[in-house]
Design an enzyme around this catalytic site. Structure first.
Site, PDB file in Angstrom:
ATOM      1  N   GLU A 166     -24.659  13.807  76.329  1.00  0.00           N
ATOM      2  CA  GLU A 166     -24.215  15.197  76.212  1.00  0.00           C
ATOM      3  C   GLU A 166     -24.083  16.376  77.587  1.00  0.00           C
ATOM      4  O   GLU A 166     -22.997  16.732  77.349  1.00  0.00           O
ATOM      5  CB  GLU A 166     -25.211  16.240  75.812  1.00  0.00           C
ATOM      6  CG  GLU A 166     -24.378  17.703  75.057  1.00  0.00           C
ATOM      7  CD  GLU A 166     -23.600  17.274  73.899  1.00  0.00           C
ATOM      8  OE1 GLU A 166     -24.149  17.113  72.630  1.00  0.00           O
ATOM      9  OE2 GLU A 166     -22.457  17.465  73.834  1.00  0.00           O
ATOM     10  N   ASP A 167     -25.028  16.791  78.380  1.00  0.00           N
ATOM     11  CA  ASP A 167     -25.222  18.144  78.982  1.00  0.00           C
ATOM     12  C   ASP A 167     -25.201  17.318  80.578  1.00  0.00           C
ATOM     13  O   ASP A 167     -24.597  17.685  81.636  1.00  0.00           O
ATOM     14  CB  ASP A 167     -26.522  18.990  79.416  1.00  0.00           C
ATOM     15  CG  ASP A 167     -26.292  18.605  77.947  1.00  0.00           C
ATOM     16  OD1 ASP A 167     -24.797  19.210  76.932  1.00  0.00           O
ATOM     17  OD2 ASP A 167     -27.650  19.690  77.209  1.00  0.00           O
TER      18      ASP A 167
END
Ligand code: MN
Length: 481
Positions: free
Chosen positions: A77-78
């Site tokens: 996600e990051d």
């Protein structure tokens, strides 16, 4: 425990898996590099979050792939890393777990857009492919809720609501009561801060007041068990704050809550559970209708225990919960207890049991096969699996679990397809009611059947709330055509 460092995680893992500690260290370094420079709202380096999630999992003695996936769970996600990278640098299992967890984060129950609905459906059905995805996600949510104080008030309330709506039911369905009650209390603290404080104070006052009585009772039971050389451990437990809040909300007074105080008695085997029960009833007067045998009739999430509420010292009501050590592990951690009990094969046995024994999975499969339309699928899942549950009694005193809003039709089909198909009327609490009557908590329900009935009418399909009843009605009427 706050402010975990890598060493704490390593020590935890060493407790049960010395051989693979290096693998965990490598996953930590990998995640630490990727998240380098990112900070949490608390100001701490981002890695503290995945580290804590991995620690929660290691504390349940999760397998090493799961612990590593906990460390890596936010990297897709990051950061720039891809699922293929993780598969290459670690293994396919870990990559799938991280990918699954990332997808759940994107799940959106309230969106009406087609694409979102289709996506939500995919996610919901995929979480059942590997139950470890749900467990990692629960650990993730637990740590986020523990550190919610650093978020804005709006975010706090939003997260707390979502936790109550989605993650508390999930924890319940896999039987992870310890996580469930912590999530409930954390949510209530942000949703109703004043109420939370008030109950918290009342609760600690009550704990103080009753401490002497509980210790006295604990000591007496322990002595009796020791005299018979039954291996045992006894703990005092009070209901969580949310549990008390819920009862007060239903109109009960604090003094009416019969399981506010409990003694958890663990012994070595099932036979000794019943022996202990007999001893307790001999020593303390039981309340007749508060006895439950969840060993013979486990809950739909596999919770097993004997419950009996008795008059303790000072005539104080005390619930005793009697179970084996293994049952207690399942009661605290649900499916995840398998990691400890079944060791190496845990994952396969977990998955098998999820399909065979846990009602959640069966219902989900049912709903998936019934509803082609994504919007209908998502709203049925929400209605049936993520709304409040009610508990009603059969004429024999068995307890049946149904979603809120359920009707006698749902009840009848839950008993058996035959009863549903031959139902001609229904009594609720000795009163004759129409078939679309909405059932409530603690109703006593008696179904009247007639073998010569014409079978369920087509319009019943719309009155029923559960997909199993709907499906059976549809099938019955299909056969007629
Ligand atoms: Mn996370």
């Amino acid at each position: 425990m706050n402010n975990i460092i890598l060493n704490d995680l390593i020590t935890k893992v060493e407790e049960y898996n010395l051989a693979e500690v290096e693998f965990v260290k490598r996953a930590y370094e990998y995640a630490n590099n990727l998240h380098n420079g990112q900070v949490r709202q608390s100001g701490e380096p981002y890695i503290t979050h995945p580290l804590n999630v991995a620690y929660i999992l290691a504390d349940m003695h999760a397998d090493i792939d799961t612990v590593c996936a906990g460390l890596l769970h936010d990297t897709l996600e990051d950061t720039e890393v891809t699922k293929e990278d993780i598969a290459h640098d670690f293994n396919q299992n870990i990559a799938n777990l991280v990918d699954g967890v990332t997808k759940i984060s994107k799940m959106n129950f309230s969106s009406k857009q087609d694409q979102n609905l289709a996506n939500t459906r995919k996610i919901i059905t995929s979480i059942t492919e590997d139950v470890r995805i749900i467990i990692i996600k629960l650990a993730d949510r637990l740590h986020n809720m523990r550190t919610l104080e650093f978020k804005s008030e709006f975010k706090q309330k939003e997260n707390a609501l979502e936790t109550m709506e989605i993650f508390v039911p999930l924890a319940y369905y896999i039987g992870a009561y310890r996580i469930k009650s912590e999530l409930e209390d954390l949510s209530l603290r942000y949703l109703k801060p004043d109420m939370y404080k008030k109950i918290e104070e009342k609760k600690s006052r009550l704990e103080e007041e009753s401490n002497k009585c509980l210790q006295e009772m604990l000591f007496k039971i322990q002595t009796l068990l020791n005299d018979k050389t039954i291996p045992n451990e006894i703990k005092v437990r009070t209901k969580n704050i949310y549990g008390i809040y819920k009862r007060l909300n239903e109109g009960q007074r604090l003094s009416d809550i019969h399981d506010l105080l409990a003694l958890k008695i663990m012994v070595d085997d099932v036979a000794n559970c019943y022996l202990t029960l007999g001893m307790i009833h001999h020593e303390y007067h039981p309340i007749n209708d508060k006895f439950k045998d969840y060993i013979c009739n486990p809950k739909t999430n596999m919770y097993k225990s004997l419950h009996t509420t008795v008059f303790g010292p000072d005539d104080r009501l005390v619930q005793t919960q009697i179970r084996t050590f293994d049952m207690d592990k399942v009661a605290s951690f649900g499916l995840t207890a398998y990691w400890d009990i079944k060791k190496g094969k845990a994952r396969d046995i977990m998955q098998e049991d999820l399909k065979g024994k846990f009602q959640f999975f069966k219902s989900l499969t049912e709903i998936n096969s019934m509803f082609g339309d994504n919007q209908q699928f998502v709203s049925q899942v929400k209605l049936e699996l993520f709304s409040d549950l009610i508990y009603v009694y059969t004429t024999k005193g068995d307890i049946i679990e149904l979603p809120k809003g359920a009707t006698p039709i749902d009840f009848a089909y839950k008993l058996s397809t035959d009863i549903g198909n031959t139902m001609v009327g229904v009594f609720v609490n000795d009163e004759y009611v129409p078939i679309n009557h909405i059932l409530h908590n603690k109703d006593r329900v008696r179904i009247v059947t007639d073998d010569l009935s014409f079978g369920p009418r087509e319009e019943w399909e719309n009155i029923a709330r559960t997909s199993y009843a709907k499906k059976m009605i549809r099938e019955f009427n299909k056969e007629l055509i």
